[in-house]
Design a protein around this motif. Structure first.
Motif, PDB file in Angstrom:
ATOM      1  N   GLN A  58       0.822  -1.204   0.000  1.00 21.10           N
ATOM      2  CA  GLN A  58       0.000   0.000   0.000  1.00 21.10           C
ATOM      3  C   GLN A  58       0.855   1.252   0.000  1.00 21.10           C
ATOM      4  O   GLN A  58       0.491   2.273  -0.603  1.00 21.10           O
ATOM      5  CB  GLN A  58      -0.936  -0.001   1.221  1.00 21.10           C
ATOM      6  N   GLY A  59       2.023   1.184   0.654  1.00 24.95           N
ATOM      7  CA  GLY A  59       2.929   2.329   0.652  1.00 24.95           C
ATOM      8  C   GLY A  59       3.392   2.684  -0.750  1.00 24.95           C
ATOM      9  O   GLY A  59       3.471   3.867  -1.109  1.00 24.95           O
ATOM     10  N   PHE A  60       3.705   1.679  -1.560  1.00 22.18           N
ATOM     11  CA  PHE A  60       4.117   1.937  -2.940  1.00 22.18           C
ATOM     12  C   PHE A  60       2.942   2.454  -3.771  1.00 22.18           C
ATOM     13  O   PHE A  60       3.106   3.341  -4.618  1.00 22.18           O
ATOM     14  CB  PHE A  60       4.703   0.671  -3.565  1.00 22.18           C
ATOM     15  N   ILE A  61       1.761   1.901  -3.538  1.00 19.80           N
ATOM     16  CA  ILE A  61       0.570   2.371  -4.259  1.00 19.80           C
ATOM     17  C   ILE A  61       0.325   3.851  -3.966  1.00 19.80           C
ATOM     18  O   ILE A  61       0.120   4.667  -4.881  1.00 19.80           O
ATOM     19  CB  ILE A  61      -0.662   1.519  -3.880  1.00 19.80           C
ATOM     20  N   GLU A  62       0.347   4.203  -2.691  1.00 19.47           N
ATOM     21  CA  GLU A  62       0.111   5.597  -2.310  1.00 19.47           C
ATOM     22  C   GLU A  62       1.193   6.517  -2.852  1.00 19.47           C
ATOM     23  O   GLU A  62       0.912   7.659  -3.243  1.00 19.47           O
ATOM     24  CB  GLU A  62       0.031   5.710  -0.792  1.00 19.47           C
ATOM     25  N   ALA A  63       2.436   6.026  -2.900  1.00 22.52           N
ATOM     26  CA  ALA A  63       3.527   6.851  -3.417  1.00 22.52           C
ATOM     27  C   ALA A  63       3.275   7.246  -4.868  1.00 22.52           C
ATOM     28  O   ALA A  63       3.423   8.422  -5.236  1.00 22.52           O
ATOM     29  CB  ALA A  63       4.856   6.102  -3.292  1.00 22.52           C
ATOM     30  N   PHE A  64       2.885   6.285  -5.704  1.00 20.84           N
ATOM     31  CA  PHE A  64       2.694   6.590  -7.121  1.00 20.84           C
ATOM     32  C   PHE A  64       1.381   7.328  -7.397  1.00 20.84           C
ATOM     33  O   PHE A  64       1.182   7.832  -8.487  1.00 20.84           O
ATOM     34  CB  PHE A  64       2.815   5.317  -7.962  1.00 20.84           C
ATOM     35  N   ARG A  65       0.530   7.411  -6.384  1.00 23.28           N
ATOM     36  CA  ARG A  65      -0.670   8.238  -6.506  1.00 23.28           C
ATOM     37  C   ARG A  65      -0.440   9.667  -6.021  1.00 23.28           C
ATOM     38  O   ARG A  65      -1.265  10.536  -6.263  1.00 23.28           O
ATOM     39  CB  ARG A  65      -1.814   7.614  -5.690  1.00 23.28           C
ATOM     40  N   SER A  66       0.674   9.902  -5.340  1.00 30.29           N
ATOM     41  CA  SER A  66       0.853  11.174  -4.642  1.00 30.29           C
ATOM     42  C   SER A  66       1.318  12.296  -5.581  1.00 30.29           C
ATOM     43  O   SER A  66       2.160  12.082  -6.457  1.00 30.29           O
ATOM     44  CB  SER A  66       1.861  11.011  -3.507  1.00 30.29           C
TER      45      SER A  66
END
Length: 269
Positions: A58-66
């Motif tokens: 989820q951390g990687f998902i949120e990073a690329f959405r940020s």
């Protein structure tokens, strides 16, 4: 006068035609250049609890959405990067979750995040950081583009416990001009073989290397998303983020053979 004008025009046309192969080649080369080729190598060994693996993904998902990551990509020299994401555990397990993907704006970044969201997370035994580095180096030979920088981003919660020497793998990759950064995950107190008290120091001494190499330790669950976003931003655009990029407290010595001594014994990783 009219003849001279025609001659001048003809000369210009001839010059442009002669230059066109060079211009075409230059344009084609520009289309294949990227600021960075980034390999995201993510530990899914059984020493990671399922909820920790989910937090990591989820951390990687949120990073690329940020928006911060989108800005970092846009502000690069070329404004585009290429990224791949694979999971690893033992020496024989490296599984590409999202293949090489060019990200040149927010829409492409969000699509990359969606691809991560739509794929299940593996969970296997043993921890081969050396295998992950070797696999990442091979992937960097298959980008199909010309990156200015090449980076392997290693996350994990234990020392190398299978495969060849992690130092040998690290040094070979660095000799090829690859930078290896680390995200040591230190959420649990060591309880036995495969665990390490000073994992951040181990990563600093034995895992990371190359120009500008750094690590971001994760010691609390709530740090996952911020740590991963900070790390991705710096890897993309070398932007400073001093609040989370921590210096290792280097008091106790660490052995790069710590996990490798028992790699022929059964362990829970």
């Amino acid at each position: 006068m009219g003849f001279r004008r025609l001659s001048t025009v003809a000369a210009l046309v001839a010059a442009l035609m002669a230059a066109s192969p060079w211009l075409s080649a230059s344009a084609a080369r520009a289309e294949t250049e990227v600021d960075v080729a980034l390999v995201l190598a993510v530990d899914v060994s059984r020493s990671m609890d399922p909820d920790e693996q989910e937090l990591q993904r989820q951390g990687f998902i949120e990073a690329f959405r940020s928006p911060q990551v989108h800005d970092a990509i846009r502000n690069g020299m070329l404004g585009r990067i290429i990224v791949t994401y694979f999971e690893w555990s033992g020496v024989e397990y490296q599984h590409v979750i999202v293949p090489w993907t060019v990200i040149d704006g927010p829409e492409a970044a969000v699509r990359f995040a969606a691809s991560l969201h739509d794929n299940p997370i593996g969970r296997l035994r043993r921890t081969s950081i050396s295998g992950a580095i070797d696999f990442g180096a091979k992937l960097l030979e298959q980008t199909g583009v010309e990156p200015i920088r090449r980076v392997i981003d290693i996350s994990g919660d234990g020392p190398n416990s299978s495969g060849r020497s992690v130092v040998a793998a690290r040094d070979e990759a660095v000799a090829k001009g690859i930078t290896i950064n680390g995200l040591p995950i230190m959420l649990k107190r060591p309880t036995g073989f495969g665990d390490m008290e000073n994992l951040d120091l181990y990563y600093k001494t034995c895992v990371i290397g190359g120009e500008g190499a750094f690590l971001v330790p994760v010691q609390e669950r709530h740090q996952f998303a911020d740590a991963i976003r900070t790390k991705i931003i710096r890897e993309i655009a070398a932007l400073p983020a001093p609040s989370l990029i921590q210096k290792v407290q280097a008091e106790p010595p660490v052995s790069c053979q710590e996990g490798e001594r028992g790699m022929y014994r059964w362990d829970r990783n």
